[in-house]
Motif scaffolding. Structure first.
Motif, PDB file in Angstrom:
ATOM      1  N   GLY A 134       0.824  -1.206   0.000  1.00 54.69           N
ATOM      2  CA  GLY A 134       0.000   0.000   0.000  1.00 54.69           C
ATOM      3  C   GLY A 134       0.859   1.258   0.000  1.00 54.69           C
ATOM      4  O   GLY A 134       2.081   1.191   0.166  1.00 54.69           O
ATOM      5  N   ILE A 135       0.208   2.388  -0.162  1.00 52.00           N
ATOM      6  CA  ILE A 135       0.925   3.669  -0.148  1.00 52.00           C
ATOM      7  C   ILE A 135       1.670   3.828   1.191  1.00 52.00           C
ATOM      8  O   ILE A 135       1.130   3.509   2.252  1.00 52.00           O
ATOM      9  N   GLY A 136       2.930   4.252   1.092  1.00 51.10           N
ATOM     10  CA  GLY A 136       3.717   4.504   2.303  1.00 51.10           C
ATOM     11  C   GLY A 136       4.228   3.267   3.018  1.00 51.10           C
ATOM     12  O   GLY A 136       4.770   3.371   4.120  1.00 51.10           O
ATOM     13  N   SER A 137       4.091   2.088   2.387  1.00 51.14           N
ATOM     14  CA  SER A 137       4.531   0.864   3.070  1.00 51.14           C
ATOM     15  C   SER A 137       6.053   0.714   3.013  1.00 51.14           C
ATOM     16  O   SER A 137       6.642   0.030   3.854  1.00 51.14           O
ATOM     17  N   GLY A 138       6.673   1.345   1.989  1.00 47.71           N
ATOM     18  CA  GLY A 138       8.123   1.223   1.851  1.00 47.71           C
ATOM     19  C   GLY A 138       8.556   0.546   0.553  1.00 47.71           C
ATOM     20  O   GLY A 138       9.701   0.100   0.446  1.00 47.71           O
ATOM     21  N   LYS A 139       7.680   0.482  -0.433  1.00 50.51           N
ATOM     22  CA  LYS A 139       8.027  -0.164  -1.722  1.00 50.51           C
ATOM     23  C   LYS A 139       9.245   0.486  -2.381  1.00 50.51           C
ATOM     24  O   LYS A 139      10.149  -0.215  -2.814  1.00 50.51           O
ATOM     25  N   SER A 140       9.231   1.826  -2.469  1.00 49.09           N
ATOM     26  CA  SER A 140      10.341   2.498  -3.158  1.00 49.09           C
ATOM     27  C   SER A 140      11.641   2.282  -2.392  1.00 49.09           C
ATOM     28  O   SER A 140      12.699   2.063  -2.997  1.00 49.09           O
ATOM     29  N   THR A 141      11.549   2.328  -1.065  1.00 52.88           N
ATOM     30  CA  THR A 141      12.729   2.105  -0.226  1.00 52.88           C
ATOM     31  C   THR A 141      13.294   0.703  -0.484  1.00 52.88           C
ATOM     32  O   THR A 141      14.504   0.523  -0.674  1.00 52.88           O
ATOM     33  N   ARG A 150       3.769   7.748   7.832  1.00 49.55           N
ATOM     34  CA  ARG A 150       4.952   7.881   6.961  1.00 49.55           C
ATOM     35  C   ARG A 150       4.611   8.639   5.685  1.00 49.55           C
ATOM     36  O   ARG A 150       5.425   9.417   5.188  1.00 49.55           O
ATOM     37  N   ASN A 209       7.559  -4.286   7.529  1.00 49.68           N
ATOM     38  CA  ASN A 209       8.440  -3.109   7.568  1.00 49.68           C
ATOM     39  C   ASN A 209       8.021  -2.104   8.638  1.00 49.68           C
ATOM     40  O   ASN A 209       8.387  -0.948   8.579  1.00 49.68           O
TER      41      ASN A 209
HETATM   42  P1  ADP Z   1       5.960   3.591  -0.896  1.00 49.76           P
HETATM   43  O1  ADP Z   1       6.918   3.603  -2.093  1.00 49.76           O
HETATM   44  O2  ADP Z   1       5.428   2.237  -0.601  1.00 49.76           O
HETATM   45  O3  ADP Z   1       4.883   4.621  -0.980  1.00 49.76           O
HETATM   46  P2  ADP Z   1       8.282   4.648   0.573  1.00 49.76           P
HETATM   47  O4  ADP Z   1       9.368   3.678   0.226  1.00 49.76           O
HETATM   48  O5  ADP Z   1       8.314   5.970  -0.126  1.00 49.76           O
HETATM   49  O6  ADP Z   1       6.822   3.968   0.394  1.00 49.76           O
HETATM   50  O7  ADP Z   1       8.276   4.825   2.148  1.00 49.76           O
HETATM   51  C1  ADP Z   1       7.392   5.752   2.751  1.00 49.76           C
HETATM   52  C2  ADP Z   1       8.171   6.609   3.749  1.00 49.76           C
HETATM   53  O8  ADP Z   1       8.537   5.799   4.843  1.00 49.76           O
HETATM   54  C3  ADP Z   1       9.466   7.181   3.163  1.00 49.76           C
HETATM   55  O9  ADP Z   1       9.657   8.470   3.651  1.00 49.76           O
HETATM   56  C4  ADP Z   1      10.541   6.207   3.680  1.00 49.76           C
HETATM   57  O10 ADP Z   1      11.783   6.848   3.827  1.00 49.76           O
HETATM   58  C5  ADP Z   1       9.944   5.795   5.029  1.00 49.76           C
HETATM   59  N1  ADP Z   1      10.340   4.433   5.449  1.00 49.76           N
HETATM   60  C6  ADP Z   1      10.395   3.311   4.689  1.00 49.76           C
HETATM   61  N2  ADP Z   1      10.761   2.242   5.424  1.00 49.76           N
HETATM   62  C7  ADP Z   1      10.948   2.706   6.685  1.00 49.76           C
HETATM   63  C8  ADP Z   1      11.350   2.088   7.937  1.00 49.76           C
HETATM   64  N3  ADP Z   1      11.620   0.768   8.030  1.00 49.76           N
HETATM   65  N4  ADP Z   1      11.448   2.871   9.029  1.00 49.76           N
HETATM   66  C9  ADP Z   1      11.160   4.203   8.953  1.00 49.76           C
HETATM   67  N5  ADP Z   1      10.772   4.849   7.826  1.00 49.76           N
HETATM   68  C10 ADP Z   1      10.672   4.103   6.701  1.00 49.76           C
END
Ligand code: ADP
Length: 204
Positions: A11-18, A141, A176
């Motif tokens: 989902g949105i903000g889950s950390g996919k891009s990270t 997030r 995550n």
């Molecule tokens: P998505 O691509 O799924 O929308 P992001 O990868 O952009 O999500 O992550 C959403 C936000 O959460 C970003 O600002 C990212 O830096 C942060 N984030 C991701 N993983 C973690 C984590 N394990 N702990 C803290 N912040 C995180």
């Protein structure tokens, strides 16, 4: 050429891009569905001409680019237009995604799509990985990342699959919610080793 595709979702903000960045650091090519969706409606692209023909000049901004806000308003006012738009864009997005995946080098390639299941893209991938966090973490997030209101993030979440269903439909997941950056990196490395093994056993 890669034949083996991992579908990365969440989902949105889950950390996919990270997570995608961490796989990219291991040398894996990432094909991003959202990015391709944006590319396909850039000025000069045939899809933009068709959208213009259908909706008229009001969906372009002063620079001749697609005005997403104006398009959203049209769809909000005429819900059947969403179907028209999806019928135009979804096959184009899917074909472009799969072509990029086929062209990618490496043992396997990642197709990153927030709406992997919603748009039935999972039929085209060999395995799926879901990045999972609690809803309140998603909201916190995303608000921090984009400066959006919680209401807007909740509205986007409501347009995506419920968390439990996405998880249940995925082969693998990363929880995550509580991971430090180095723990997340370790989780990605472990999965990368597993995907290298799975893709090397796969016969085209
Ligand atoms: P998505 O691509 O799924 O929308 P992001 O990868 O952009 O999500 O992550 C959403 C936000 O959460 C970003 O600002 C990212 O830096 C942060 N984030 C991701 N993983 C973690 C984590 N394990 N702990 C803290 N912040 C995180």
């Amino acid at each position: 050429m890669s034949n083996w595709i991992l579908g990365l979702t969440g989902g949105i903000g889950s950390g996919k891009s990270t997570v995608a960045n961490l796989f990219a650091a291991e040398g894996v090519t990432i094909v991003d569905a959202d990015q391709i969706a944006r590319e396909l409606v850039l000025p000069g692209q045939p899809a933009l001409l068709q959208i213009l023909d259908h909706f008229g000049g009001q969906i372009l901004n002063a620079n001749g680019e697609l005005d997403r806000g104006a398009l959203r308003q049209q769809i909000f006012a005429h819900p059947q237009e969403k179907q028209w738009l999806n019928q135009l864009l979804h096959p184009l997005i899917r074909n472009t995604l799969l072509q990029r995946c086929r062209e990618a080098s490496g043992n396997y390639v990642i197709l990153m799509a927030p709406l992997l299941f919603e748009n039935a893209l999972e039929t085209w991938v060999n395995r799926t990985l879901c990045i999972d966090v609690r809803e309140q973490t998603q909201i916190a997030r995303t608000c921090q990342r984009d400066g959006n209101t919680p209401e807007l993030v909740q509205a986007i979440m409501a347009s995506q699959l419920p968390r439990a269903e996405r998880l249940q439909r995925s082969d693998d997941y990363i929880d995550n919610d509580q991971l430090t950056p180095s723990e997340l990196q370790r989780a990605v490395r472990q999965l990368h080793i597993k995907y290298l093994a799975l893709s090397s056993q796969h016969l085209p």
